[in-house]
Design an enzyme around this catalytic site. Structure first.
Site, PDB file in Angstrom:
ATOM      1  NE  ARG A  74       7.983   5.121 -11.561  1.00 44.38           N
ATOM      2  CZ  ARG A  74       7.180   4.834 -12.240  1.00 44.38           C
ATOM      3  NH1 ARG A  74       6.500   5.764 -12.886  1.00 44.38           N
ATOM      4  NH2 ARG A  74       6.785   3.635 -12.255  1.00 44.38           N
ATOM      5  NE  ARG A 100       9.904   2.981  -5.461  1.00 50.51           N
ATOM      6  CZ  ARG A 100       9.832   4.247  -5.675  1.00 50.51           C
ATOM      7  NH1 ARG A 100       9.675   4.890  -4.775  1.00 50.51           N
ATOM      8  NH2 ARG A 100      10.515   4.392  -7.047  1.00 50.51           N
ATOM      9  CG  ASN A 116       1.050  -7.134  -6.731  1.00 48.44           C
ATOM     10  OD1 ASN A 116       1.822  -6.838  -5.650  1.00 48.44           O
ATOM     11  ND2 ASN A 116       0.040  -6.548  -7.031  1.00 48.44           N
ATOM     12  CG  HIS A 118      -4.419  -5.591  -5.778  1.00 48.97           C
ATOM     13  ND1 HIS A 118      -3.961  -4.446  -5.266  1.00 48.97           N
ATOM     14  CD2 HIS A 118      -5.866  -5.410  -5.940  1.00 48.97           C
ATOM     15  CE1 HIS A 118      -4.850  -3.591  -5.313  1.00 48.97           C
ATOM     16  NE2 HIS A 118      -5.955  -3.936  -5.728  1.00 48.97           N
ATOM     17  CG  ASP A 150       0.402  -5.509 -16.828  1.00 45.34           C
ATOM     18  OD1 ASP A 150       0.326  -4.706 -15.783  1.00 45.34           O
ATOM     19  OD2 ASP A 150      -0.443  -5.767 -17.482  1.00 45.34           O
ATOM     20  CB  ALA A 151       3.889  -1.570 -17.870  1.00 41.75           C
ATOM     21  CG  ASP A 154      -2.572  -3.557  -8.382  1.00 42.30           C
ATOM     22  OD1 ASP A 154      -1.744  -4.256  -8.151  1.00 42.30           O
ATOM     23  OD2 ASP A 154      -3.123  -2.684  -7.728  1.00 42.30           O
TER      24      ASP A 154
END
Ligand code: GRF
Length: 211
Positions: A74, A100, A116, A118, A150-151, A154
């Protein structure tokens, strides 16, 4: 005034990279909106057949495809994403149906510069199939969220949300169609606020300054 302007000091117009795996209706909304201060510079997909790529070509926007299976990890895939976005001089990234998760290899390069969309009211229903999760739970209201990435899944700081009522006879698909209507409004709007320097981030909290 407290808070960080995530795009302070970046050249204008902001060159936007859009990452998309699917049909690209949110990409289309961004293209159609012609967001002031934002130039769609690259559409990048992990799926060669993604409808988003065709939409980009029709709009004369550069496209790239990176297939995860061509990379050993990844992190190696994410390093290639970064290199590709840099090569196209992009400094702001929108995930518009990109299926991803991004690793710190990517996120550390674009801190607070990845948004993002969502299809749920975060923190409810993170991850895959959010409209189906909402129908399954029996909630009466769901919606969509535009947030910094962020990591987590969502979990990043929320820029904007819109509510969508759930009808008794909704299926995941009918609900998702109505959520998309709101997404198509909210994502271009949020990009415009960013470009106009109206967004301030203070930890988890995001404020949008008045015009
Ligand atoms: C959208 O509902 C978005 O919220 C989710 O994936 C979907 C992508 O749809 N992350 P599209 O490809 O933009 O039509």
């Amino acid at each position: 005034m407290t808070g960080v302007d995530p795009v302070a000091g970046l050249p204008r117009p902001l060159r936007l990279g859009v990452l998309a795996s699917g049909s690209g209706s949110n990409l289309q909304a961004v293209l159609d909106a012609a967001v002031p201060g934002v130039v769609p510079a690259l559409v990048l997909s992990d799926k060669p057949a993604a409808g988003a790529l065709e939409r980009a070509r029709r709009a004369g926007v550069a496209t790239e495809v990176l297939r995860p299976r061509d990379f050993a990890s990844r992190e190696a895939f994410d390093a290639a994403l970064v290199e590709t976005l840099r090569r196209h001089d992009t400094h702001l990234v929108a995930l518009a149906g990109f299926m991803r998760l991004l690793t710190p290899v990517f996120l550390d390069e674009f801190r607070l510069r990845v948004v993002n969309v969502h299809p749920a009211l975060c923190p409810s229903f993170p991850g895959l199939n959010a409209p189906a999760q909402a129908v399954g739970w029996g909630v009466k209201v769901t919606g969509c969220t535009v947030h910094f990435v962020d990591a987590g899944v969502d979990t990043g700081p929320i820029i904007a949300q819109a509510a969508v009522p759930v009808a008794d006879d909704d299926t995941a698909d009918t609900l998702h169609d109505r959520i998309r209507v709101e997404e198509h409004r909210l994502l271009p709007a949020a990009l415009g606020w960013l470009a106009a320097g109206r967004v301030r981030v203070d930890g988890r909290h995001v404020r949008v300054l008045p015009e």
